[in-house]
Write a protein that holds these residues in place. Structure first.
Motif, PDB file in Angstrom:
ATOM      1  N   LEU A 127      -2.660  33.930  26.058  1.00  0.00           N
ATOM      2  CA  LEU A 127      -3.524  32.756  25.983  1.00  0.00           C
ATOM      3  C   LEU A 127      -2.916  31.621  25.145  1.00  0.00           C
ATOM      4  CD1 LEU A 127      -6.215  31.690  27.028  1.00  0.00           C
ATOM      5  CD2 LEU A 127      -7.317  32.663  25.002  1.00  0.00           C
ATOM      6  N   PRO A 128      -2.280  31.913  24.020  1.00  0.00           N
ATOM      7  CA  PRO A 128      -1.646  30.806  23.283  1.00  0.00           C
ATOM      8  C   PRO A 128      -0.583  30.066  24.092  1.00  0.00           C
ATOM      9  CG  PRO A 128      -1.878  32.722  21.856  1.00  0.00           C
ATOM     10  CD  PRO A 128      -2.229  33.162  23.253  1.00  0.00           C
ATOM     11  N   ARG A 144      -0.617  26.162  25.210  1.00  0.00           N
ATOM     12  CA  ARG A 144       0.530  25.311  24.874  1.00  0.00           C
ATOM     13  C   ARG A 144       1.091  24.611  26.100  1.00  0.00           C
ATOM     14  NH1 ARG A 144       5.342  28.928  23.841  1.00  0.00           N
ATOM     15  NH2 ARG A 144       5.300  28.823  26.131  1.00  0.00           N
ATOM     16  N   ASP A 145       1.246  25.334  27.190  1.00  0.00           N
ATOM     17  CA  ASP A 145       1.928  24.784  28.369  1.00  0.00           C
ATOM     18  C   ASP A 145       1.021  23.920  29.240  1.00  0.00           C
ATOM     19  OD1 ASP A 145       4.150  26.137  27.492  1.00  0.00           O
ATOM     20  OD2 ASP A 145       3.953  27.788  28.918  1.00  0.00           O
ATOM     21  N   THR A 146      -0.268  24.170  29.214  1.00  0.00           N
ATOM     22  CA  THR A 146      -1.178  23.431  30.089  1.00  0.00           C
ATOM     23  C   THR A 146      -1.995  22.388  29.345  1.00  0.00           C
ATOM     24  OG1 THR A 146      -2.982  25.026  29.825  1.00  0.00           O
ATOM     25  CG2 THR A 146      -1.380  25.444  31.595  1.00  0.00           C
ATOM     26  N   SER A 151      -1.239  26.742  37.463  1.00  0.00           N
ATOM     27  CA  SER A 151      -1.995  25.507  37.238  1.00  0.00           C
ATOM     28  C   SER A 151      -3.385  25.844  36.738  1.00  0.00           C
ATOM     29  CB  SER A 151      -2.093  24.698  38.530  1.00  0.00           C
ATOM     30  OG  SER A 151      -2.896  25.362  39.491  1.00  0.00           O
ATOM     31  N   LEU A 152      -3.974  24.938  35.981  1.00  0.00           N
ATOM     32  CA  LEU A 152      -5.308  25.178  35.441  1.00  0.00           C
ATOM     33  C   LEU A 152      -6.364  25.386  36.523  1.00  0.00           C
ATOM     34  CD1 LEU A 152      -5.651  22.890  32.283  1.00  0.00           C
ATOM     35  CD2 LEU A 152      -5.622  25.377  32.407  1.00  0.00           C
ATOM     36  N   PRO A 153      -6.395  24.538  37.573  1.00  0.00           N
ATOM     37  CA  PRO A 153      -7.407  24.773  38.614  1.00  0.00           C
ATOM     38  C   PRO A 153      -7.302  26.165  39.230  1.00  0.00           C
ATOM     39  CG  PRO A 153      -6.481  22.584  38.859  1.00  0.00           C
ATOM     40  CD  PRO A 153      -5.649  23.277  37.835  1.00  0.00           C
ATOM     41  N   MET A 154      -6.065  26.625  39.484  1.00  0.00           N
ATOM     42  CA  MET A 154      -5.903  27.937  40.091  1.00  0.00           C
ATOM     43  C   MET A 154      -6.266  29.059  39.124  1.00  0.00           C
ATOM     44  SD  MET A 154      -5.187  27.784  43.265  1.00  0.00           S
ATOM     45  CE  MET A 154      -6.400  26.444  43.258  1.00  0.00           C
ATOM     46  N   ASP A 182      11.653  35.877  32.066  1.00  0.00           N
ATOM     47  CA  ASP A 182      12.237  34.811  31.236  1.00  0.00           C
ATOM     48  C   ASP A 182      11.178  33.890  30.632  1.00  0.00           C
ATOM     49  OD1 ASP A 182      14.873  35.671  31.739  1.00  0.00           O
ATOM     50  OD2 ASP A 182      14.891  34.579  33.643  1.00  0.00           O
ATOM     51  N   GLY A 183      10.108  34.477  30.144  1.00  0.00           N
ATOM     52  CA  GLY A 183       9.075  33.699  29.478  1.00  0.00           C
ATOM     53  C   GLY A 183       8.071  33.039  30.398  1.00  0.00           C
ATOM     54  N   ALA A 184       8.087  33.351  31.685  1.00  0.00           N
ATOM     55  CA  ALA A 184       7.162  32.737  32.648  1.00  0.00           C
ATOM     56  C   ALA A 184       5.856  33.538  32.679  1.00  0.00           C
ATOM     57  CB  ALA A 184       7.794  32.684  34.032  1.00  0.00           C
ATOM     58  N   TRP A 185       4.869  33.068  31.941  1.00  0.00           N
ATOM     59  CA  TRP A 185       3.602  33.790  31.884  1.00  0.00           C
ATOM     60  C   TRP A 185       2.861  33.836  33.221  1.00  0.00           C
ATOM     61  CZ3 TRP A 185      -0.362  30.681  33.227  1.00  0.00           C
ATOM     62  CH2 TRP A 185      -0.258  29.328  32.970  1.00  0.00           C
ATOM     63  N   PRO A 186       2.977  32.810  34.115  1.00  0.00           N
ATOM     64  CA  PRO A 186       2.261  32.945  35.391  1.00  0.00           C
ATOM     65  C   PRO A 186       2.692  34.167  36.187  1.00  0.00           C
ATOM     66  CG  PRO A 186       2.916  30.663  35.040  1.00  0.00           C
ATOM     67  CD  PRO A 186       3.603  31.476  33.998  1.00  0.00           C
TER      68      PRO A 186
END
Length: 406
Positions: free
Chosen positions: A46-47, A51-53, A109-112, A174-178
């Motif tokens: 969540l952090p 941060r990213d969005t 993305s936030l909407p998704m 590689d750090g991609a949370w999605p």
């Protein structure tokens, strides 16, 4: 917990209950593994999402609350859908929603993320209602064993998501949370492949109209059971949604925070297995509910304010035992306070429907308080209030009485 008279039966299972029972058992347990990863995986990253969005604390609270709210909203129509189309096929729909909703997280993305929360939450709600009933119907002679395995699967799914999402994010993606969030859809798609042939073969049969007649709305005892279910669930989803960010604000690294949350969730398994037989042996369950609420409160305050290091693991274990016991007791009280299967059916729907709507306020308020104050300290006061309310509701629900129709 959803009793067998809330779900339809099938001719194949009635005439030959042992046929393919091992495959059915495996399927139901595998489906149960998918009922919590959506919650456990999100909290530990969540952090990074914020941060990213640019998501605010208020937005984060809405994101963590939305699927819980869906648990309540979509629990209510599920029994009627199961009577109309068959429990197996609605459970198939539930898996599709969980798998599709989880996969949508890959877009980042936030909407998704919000759409994902609604879809997955709806699917999980259906699974929550239908799985226990299918287990009780199809494994009547092995209910205790299967319910134990069901609880194990739910806890295993939650703890695995909390423990492994961050390592996968760091080492696989590689750090991609999605991608780390979306990878849990693979578990749902795997369950879908195994369950689909069985679900499509099943045919619903009519249920007794008496199973869904009458009302418990005027029963104080029914509301006390409902409040106990909802309040202990609010505490549980605060832990799943916000404990990792709280620990990270205490300068605990993301992986260790995930392991602490996973340990707490895994400890729920032990308590969930021990609580039902213990509760059944007691004259009433009032004192038991009070002790569990005190355990949750002490452990949470220890994690929030206690010294770092080894004591944190002890508090995580105590928290898991308290919350696992409270969850199992809430499910047990639905049965203990019911005089027959019809009342059990209604009380189950009432406790899960209204209870999860109530539970959604827990993580929502944590995020709102964090956004207003810039600190998680007010969360301690919220947890104190919830634990006191849980103890009061549990004291009422634990009375050795039966709910009555109005």
């Amino acid at each position: 917990m959803s009793p067998p008279d809330k779900t339809p039966t099938t001719k194949a299972q009635t005439s030959n209950p042992s046929s393919h029972s091992w495959l059915l058992a495996l399927s139901l347990i595998l489906i149960a593994c998918n009922l919590r990863p959506v919650f456990g995986s999100l909290s530990v990253v969540l952090p990074e999402i914020m941060r990213d969005t640019g998501l605010s604390s208020t937005g984060a609270s809405m994101l963590t609350t939305l699927p819980i709210l869906c648990l309540g909203l979509f629990s209510l129509p599920t029994p009627a859908l199961a009577r109309r189309f068959g429990a197996e096929r609605i459970l198939l729909l539930a898996l599709l929603l969980i798998a599709g909703g989880t996969l949508l997280r890959a877009m980042g993305s936030l909407p998704m993320l919000f759409v994902s929360a609604v879809l997955a939450g709806a699917g999980i709600a259906m699974g929550n209602v239908l799985l226990p009933g299918l287990i009780k119907r199809s494994f009547a002679s092995r209910v205790a064993l299967m319910m134990g395995l069901y609880t194990l699967a739910v806890c295993a799914g939650a703890s695995s998501a909390a423990a492994f999402t961050v390592p996968m994010e760091m080492h696989w993606f590689d750090g991609a949370w999605p991608k780390a969030l979306a990878v849990w859809s693979a578990l749902a798609f795997f369950a879908l492949l195994i369950w689909a042939p069985q679900a499509l073969r099943a045919r619903p049969m009519a249920t007794d109209a008496a199973a869904h007649a009458g009302s418990l709305i005027r029963s104080p005892l029914a509301w006390q059971v409902t409040f106990f279910m909802g309040l202990q669930s609010a505490l549980a989803y605060i832990v799943m949604g916000w404990l990792a960010p709280i620990l990270r604000e205490r300068n605990i690294d993301s992986a260790m925070a995930g392991y602490l949350v996973a340990t707490s969730i895994l400890m729920q398994l032990i308590a969930s297995l021990l609580t039902p037989p213990l509760a059944a042996r007691l004259k009433d369950q009032r004192g038991f509910a009070l002790i569990l609420a005190m355990m949750i409160l002490a452990a949470f305050l220890g994690l929030l304010w206690g010294p770092l290091g080894l004591p944190m693991w002890g508090w995580a274990v105590l928290l898991g035992l308290g919350q696992g016991g409270a969850f199992a007791l809430a499910l047990s009280l639905i049965v203990m306070r019911s005089g027959n299967m019809q009342v059990t059916a209604q009380l189950s729907a009432m406790a899960q429907g209204w209870g999860y709507v109530l539970a959604a306020w827990g993580p929502l308020l944590v995020g709102l308080l964090r956004g207003m104050t810039g600190s998680y300290v007010p969360t301690a006061w919220l947890v104190i209030a919830l634990c006191v309310a849980t103890a009061i509701a549990g004291w009422g629900a634990g009375r050795n009485q039966l709910v009555q129709h109005s």
